[in-house]
Each structure stands twice: as C-alpha cells, then as structure tokens.
Design a protein around this motif. Structure first.
Motif, PDB file in Angstrom:
ATOM      1  N   ARG A  30       0.841  -1.202   0.000  1.00 47.99           N
ATOM      2  CA  ARG A  30       0.000   0.000   0.000  1.00 47.99           C
ATOM      3  C   ARG A  30       0.876   1.252   0.000  1.00 47.99           C
ATOM      4  N   ARG A  31       1.903   1.252   0.829  1.00 49.33           N
ATOM      5  CA  ARG A  31       2.803   2.403   0.910  1.00 49.33           C
ATOM      6  C   ARG A  31       3.503   2.632  -0.434  1.00 49.33           C
ATOM      7  N   ASP A  32       3.931   1.557  -1.073  1.00 46.49           N
ATOM      8  CA  ASP A  32       4.602   1.687  -2.365  1.00 46.49           C
ATOM      9  C   ASP A  32       3.660   2.252  -3.426  1.00 46.49           C
ATOM     10  N   LEU A  33       2.444   1.729  -3.495  1.00 50.49           N
ATOM     11  CA  LEU A  33       1.531   2.180  -4.538  1.00 50.49           C
ATOM     12  C   LEU A  33       1.205   3.663  -4.366  1.00 50.49           C
ATOM     13  N   PHE A  34       0.894   4.082  -3.150  1.00 44.83           N
ATOM     14  CA  PHE A  34       0.640   5.503  -2.946  1.00 44.83           C
ATOM     15  C   PHE A  34       1.892   6.327  -3.270  1.00 44.83           C
ATOM     16  N   GLY A  35       3.063   5.761  -3.035  1.00 42.96           N
ATOM     17  CA  GLY A  35       4.294   6.477  -3.327  1.00 42.96           C
ATOM     18  C   GLY A  35       4.535   6.699  -4.804  1.00 42.96           C
ATOM     19  N   TRP A  36       4.008   5.808  -5.656  1.00 47.12           N
ATOM     20  CA  TRP A  36       4.183   5.983  -7.105  1.00 47.12           C
ATOM     21  C   TRP A  36       3.223   7.030  -7.663  1.00 47.12           C
ATOM     22  N   LEU A  37       2.215   7.436  -6.899  1.00 43.64           N
ATOM     23  CA  LEU A  37       1.137   8.288  -7.404  1.00 43.64           C
ATOM     24  C   LEU A  37       1.241   9.713  -6.862  1.00 43.64           C
ATOM     25  N   PRO A  38       0.697  10.698  -7.592  1.00 47.59           N
ATOM     26  CA  PRO A  38       0.571  12.045  -7.018  1.00 47.59           C
ATOM     27  C   PRO A  38      -0.261  12.000  -5.738  1.00 47.59           C
ATOM     28  N   GLU A  39       0.017  12.926  -4.830  1.00 45.54           N
ATOM     29  CA  GLU A  39      -0.642  12.905  -3.528  1.00 45.54           C
ATOM     30  C   GLU A  39      -2.146  13.085  -3.632  1.00 45.54           C
ATOM     31  N   GLU A  40      -2.619  13.698  -4.714  1.00 43.51           N
ATOM     32  CA  GLU A  40      -4.044  13.961  -4.838  1.00 43.51           C
ATOM     33  C   GLU A  40      -4.871  12.719  -5.179  1.00 43.51           C
ATOM     34  N   PHE A  41      -4.220  11.628  -5.533  1.00 42.97           N
ATOM     35  CA  PHE A  41      -4.943  10.434  -5.973  1.00 42.97           C
ATOM     36  C   PHE A  41      -5.486   9.633  -4.802  1.00 42.97           C
ATOM     37  N   ARG A 241       6.979  -7.196  -6.820  1.00 44.29           N
ATOM     38  CA  ARG A 241       6.062  -6.261  -7.451  1.00 44.29           C
ATOM     39  C   ARG A 241       6.821  -5.291  -8.348  1.00 44.29           C
ATOM     40  N   THR A 242       6.210  -4.894  -9.464  1.00 42.38           N
ATOM     41  CA  THR A 242       6.839  -3.961 -10.391  1.00 42.38           C
ATOM     42  C   THR A 242       6.930  -2.575  -9.746  1.00 42.38           C
ATOM     43  N   ALA A 243       8.038  -1.903  -9.998  1.00 43.60           N
ATOM     44  CA  ALA A 243       8.226  -0.531  -9.516  1.00 43.60           C
ATOM     45  C   ALA A 243       7.841   0.451 -10.626  1.00 43.60           C
ATOM     46  N   TYR A 244       7.298   1.612 -10.214  1.00 48.21           N
ATOM     47  CA  TYR A 244       6.862   2.637 -11.172  1.00 48.21           C
ATOM     48  C   TYR A 244       7.412   4.006 -10.758  1.00 48.21           C
ATOM     49  N   PRO A 245       8.746   4.159 -10.745  1.00 47.92           N
ATOM     50  CA  PRO A 245       9.352   5.393 -10.215  1.00 47.92           C
ATOM     51  C   PRO A 245       9.063   6.639 -11.045  1.00 47.92           C
ATOM     52  N   ASN A 246       8.699   6.500 -12.312  1.00 49.29           N
ATOM     53  CA  ASN A 246       8.462   7.665 -13.164  1.00 49.29           C
ATOM     54  C   ASN A 246       6.978   7.997 -13.323  1.00 49.29           C
ATOM     55  N   LEU A 247       6.120   7.225 -12.674  1.00 41.91           N
ATOM     56  CA  LEU A 247       4.686   7.365 -12.906  1.00 41.91           C
ATOM     57  C   LEU A 247       4.142   8.684 -12.371  1.00 41.91           C
ATOM     58  N   ARG A 248       4.557   9.075 -11.192  1.00 38.34           N
ATOM     59  CA  ARG A 248       4.018  10.300 -10.587  1.00 38.34           C
ATOM     60  C   ARG A 248       4.232  11.513 -11.491  1.00 38.34           C
ATOM     61  N   ALA A 249       5.464  11.727 -11.928  1.00 38.32           N
ATOM     62  CA  ALA A 249       5.755  12.894 -12.766  1.00 38.32           C
ATOM     63  C   ALA A 249       5.000  12.834 -14.084  1.00 38.32           C
ATOM     64  N   ALA A 250       4.876  11.633 -14.650  1.00 36.82           N
ATOM     65  CA  ALA A 250       4.173  11.493 -15.926  1.00 36.82           C
ATOM     66  C   ALA A 250       2.690  11.814 -15.769  1.00 36.82           C
ATOM     67  N   LEU A 251       2.070  11.342 -14.690  1.00 34.94           N
ATOM     68  CA  LEU A 251       0.664  11.643 -14.460  1.00 34.94           C
ATOM     69  C   LEU A 251       0.458  13.132 -14.217  1.00 34.94           C
ATOM     70  N   GLU A 252       1.309  13.735 -13.438  1.00 40.85           N
ATOM     71  CA  GLU A 252       1.176  15.165 -13.167  1.00 40.85           C
ATOM     72  C   GLU A 252       1.248  15.982 -14.448  1.00 40.85           C
ATOM     73  N   ALA A 253       2.197  15.629 -15.321  1.00 45.00           N
ATOM     74  CA  ALA A 253       2.341  16.370 -16.579  1.00 45.00           C
ATOM     75  C   ALA A 253       1.113  16.198 -17.469  1.00 45.00           C
ATOM     76  N   ALA A 254       0.614  14.968 -17.569  1.00 46.54           N
ATOM     77  CA  ALA A 254      -0.557  14.712 -18.413  1.00 46.54           C
ATOM     78  C   ALA A 254      -1.784  15.434 -17.881  1.00 46.54           C
ATOM     79  N   LEU A 255      -1.965  15.424 -16.579  1.00 47.60           N
ATOM     80  CA  LEU A 255      -3.129  16.085 -15.986  1.00 47.60           C
ATOM     81  C   LEU A 255      -3.027  17.597 -16.066  1.00 47.60           C
ATOM     82  N   ASP A 256      -1.833  18.138 -15.906  1.00 48.26           N
ATOM     83  CA  ASP A 256      -1.660  19.584 -16.048  1.00 48.26           C
ATOM     84  C   ASP A 256      -2.102  20.053 -17.427  1.00 48.26           C
ATOM     85  N   THR A 257      -1.870  19.215 -18.436  1.00 45.42           N
ATOM     86  CA  THR A 257      -2.225  19.588 -19.803  1.00 45.42           C
ATOM     87  C   THR A 257      -3.721  19.499 -20.055  1.00 45.42           C
TER      88      THR A 257
END
Length: 418
Positions: A30-41, A241-257
C-alpha cells in the motif's frame, strides 16, 4: 525464528493446505503504490482480489493514506462493511447488477456506482428512485483505441464492460437525464498487470486524453475520474512487485495539460488495484501426498489443487507456479508436473516446475505471491474437499485463523412431503 521454520510451525499447527497472509507486507505494498502516485490520488481496493475481512480492514486503516473499497457484489459489500468502510464511499461496479442487489446496496447506504451501459444506468436509477435516493454514477467507457502492448487488454474490442466510446456523443442526452442518477464522472479501465512502466504510462496518458474529450462530449463537468489500474505483481511465482518510479511525474504532466484544475480537486482522481496491494502478502503451503512417474513424466501430487488456488490454472492460463521447498531440501533439483488432489486431469498447477530432487510424500512446499485470487477465485466446492485454512499474521504473531465452510441450506416448499 527463520521464515522457513515459521512456515513449518504454522503448517504443523493448522495443517495444509494453508494460506498465510502477512499484514506487514500488505502495508508495504500500500505504501509503495501511494508512493508511485501524485498525492491527490485516491486508491480503490478491488475486493475481488481477496475479500478476506482482515486484509480489507488493514487496507482501510493503519498509518498513512488508506484505500477505499471497490466491490462487485453484495457479498463483497458485506465484507467491506464488516471491515469498517463507509458505504457512501464504496464504489459498486460490474456489468450484471441485479435489481435485488441494487436495492440492498442502496438500502445499506451505497451511493457511488459505475454504470456499464445505458441500461445499467437506468437500473441503478430505478433502484435509487424506489428508495428516494440519488445515485452518483461513473460512466465506464470502452474506448475504441488503446496504447499499451503489455498486460491483459480490457478495451478496444466487443465486451460486456463499458459504453463504447464512439456511441457517447449520441447517447449523451439520455445519459444525462436518467431519473435517480447524477453523472459524477468517468471510469476507464483498459488493462491489467502491466509489467512495463512505459506501457502503463502510455496507457494512462491516453486514458486522460480520452476523458478530457468525453467530458466535452457529455457536456457534464467531471467530479471524479477513475483511470483504472494495471499495477503488476507476480502470481504464484517468485518475483517482486513492479516498480513505477516515473509514474508520478508522468501523471502530473498529463493532468496539467488536460485538466489544469486537478490539483484543486476538479476532477478528483482515483486508480484501482487488487493484486498489487495483496498479492505478495500471501504464501500457500501445501503438502506432497504422492509422487508418481509414468511414461517419462514425474507427477508430484499436492493436497492443494485448483480447488484451492487459481481455478483458472486448469484452463492453462496461469502456468506454471514456482515453489519454495521446506527447510532441509536437497541442492539437486528435477522438473515435475505439480498436480492437485482432484479427480480430473485439469487439476494441474504447473508443468516443468523445478523442485528438490528428493521431494516426497509428507514434504511441504510453499507457493509465493498468492495473496490475490486464492480461495475465492478457485473451484472451491469442486468434489467437496475442505477449503484451506487462512492464517493472518502481523509482526510474526497470528491475528486470526479462519476457513470458508461449504453449507447447503434447504427451504421448505409448500406442499412438500416430510
């Protein structure tokens, strides 16, 4: 005490087959998954992965950010409520919601639903109206296109799930005006078990683009956007479990647009996950009952089969498993077919599975990463064998021991002879 020793101790005490669920490992996931995501999710936990109340409760509570419940039946609703979930924050999904199920869910306070079609939306609305309520509904979308090439594809083809995206413009007036409902947003779920981070990011970017386009077509502002999941974890095999270290920044950029007000909560954002959260907290312990060699192949028969673990393995969809031998196993290995105890040739857990060369009757094996899609996703009642024990631990201490019981209930029929 070493982990193999602890597994042996639990198997001695409670017998096999036995599922062991470690809540400390669940907390890590749970901690890992929330860590891969923007805080607003927000994160919805899909109870179909494992509805065990102790696991559902642990994901809801504890330290840090917690998970909401996503359910697809009144049975899962009962588990979520027992685990302490607020019914008003539960998401009810699925293509086959019956009038009785909707009546029960709304009566118990569920107000958020995913609608798979116009007809499904009308059924939800009718059930809400009957109880003088309004159901907040996400429209599940079956988009005509997709980006990712990994994982299990969930969109872009004919399916019972979701409204075909190319029909939305014409349907929009009717979707907006179903009595008893209020359109709250969109639900898009396009793939499962994406082991490649770039593919998952591409899919989420595409999903966000689709959602922005559909918001304009519907003429209704999105209050909640569930972009689905796809977070990967091994199933019945060794691995992490698969790691997603670049996911947060990618989601933030897509949502900002596409949704420039998302950081202020317009719309609120969510993902959903099942196996990623609970998969590696589970270990299945099984005992060898027999070893048989015939026509050049060796069969190791376990007391756990497709009635215990992943009934779909009998269809060849999740082969092979991998096993960890108990303490004292030989250094030499051999490849065998792992079979279960059922009287059907479909009871096969794995072919060409590497096991200790001296593995024999009475020995035990441990199948890792079995916290998801275990007993309740298996052919549990086939041949009437007892369900496995399920033991939950935290900090090495046993929290609970349970077993699903097969019970047939009879109903008196008018005119029936005694």
């Amino acid at each position: 005490m070493t982990e193999p020793d602890r597994l042996r101790e639990l198997a001695d005490e409670f017998g096999t087959p036995l599922y062991l669920y470690d809540l400390d490992r669940l907390d890590d996931a749970r901690r890992d998954l929330f860590g891969w995501l923007p805080e607003e999710f927000e994160v919805f936990y899909a109870l179909k992965a494992n509805p065990h109340v102790d696991l559902v409760r642990a994901l809801r509570g504890g330290e840090g950010r917690t998970c909401r419940a996503e359910i697809s039946s009144t049975g899962e609703l009962a588990a979520a409520l027992e685990a302490g979930h607020d019914p008003a924050r539960i998401l009810y999904t699925g293509p086959g919601k019956t009038p009785g199920e909707l009546r029960e869910a709304i009566g118990l306070g569920v107000r958020l639903f995913s609608a798979e079609s116009l007809g499904d939306l009308e059924h939800i609305g009718a059930a809400a109206l009957a109880q003088d309520a309004v159901a907040e509904c996400l429209l599940r979308i079956n988009d005509a296109t997709a980006q990712a090439a990994t994982g299990v594809r969930m969109t872009g083809r004919p399916t019972q799930f979701g409204i075909d995206s190319e029909t939305l413009a014409d349907l929009a007036p009717r979707l907006r005006s179903v009595p008893g409902t209020s359109l709250a947003g969109l639900h898009l779920f396009s793939q499962s078990n994406a082991t490649d981070e770039d593919a998952l990011i591409a899919e989420f970017r595409h999903t966000i683009d689709v959602a922005a386009r559909i918001e304009a077509e519907l003429g209704v502002p999105l209050r909640l956007l569930d972009i689905g999941g796809g977070f990967a974890s091994p199933y019945g095999q060794h691995g992490r479990r698969t790691a997603y270290p670049n996911l947060r920044a990618a989601l933030e950029a897509a949502l900002d647009t596409r949704f420039p007000q998302w950081r202020q909560g317009t719309p609120r954002l969510a993902v959903e996950s099942g196996r990623y959260l609970v998969g590696d907290c589970g270990t299945l312990l099984a005992s060898v009952t027999n070893v048989k060699t015939g026509r050049g192949r060796t069969f190791v028969v376990l007391d756990a089969g497709i009635n215990t673990f992943g009934g779909l393995s009998g269809l060849g969809r999740i082969l092979p498993v991998s096993v960890r031998p108990g303490p004292g196993g030989a250094a030499e290995t051999r490849r065998v077919t792992l079979a279960g105890p059922l009287c059907t040739p479909g009871d096969t857990l794995g072919r060409d599975v590497e096991v200790p060369a001296d593995l024999g009757p009475g020995d035990r094996v441990a199948i890792p990463n079995t916290g998801a899609y275990g007993p309740t996703a298996s052919l549990l009642m086939f041949l009437g064998r007892p369900a496995p024990a399920e033991v939950v631990v935290r900090d090495g201490d046993v929290v609970s021991v349970s077993r699903i019981e097969h019970v047939r209930t009879y109903r008196k029929v008018a005119g029936e002879h005694d």
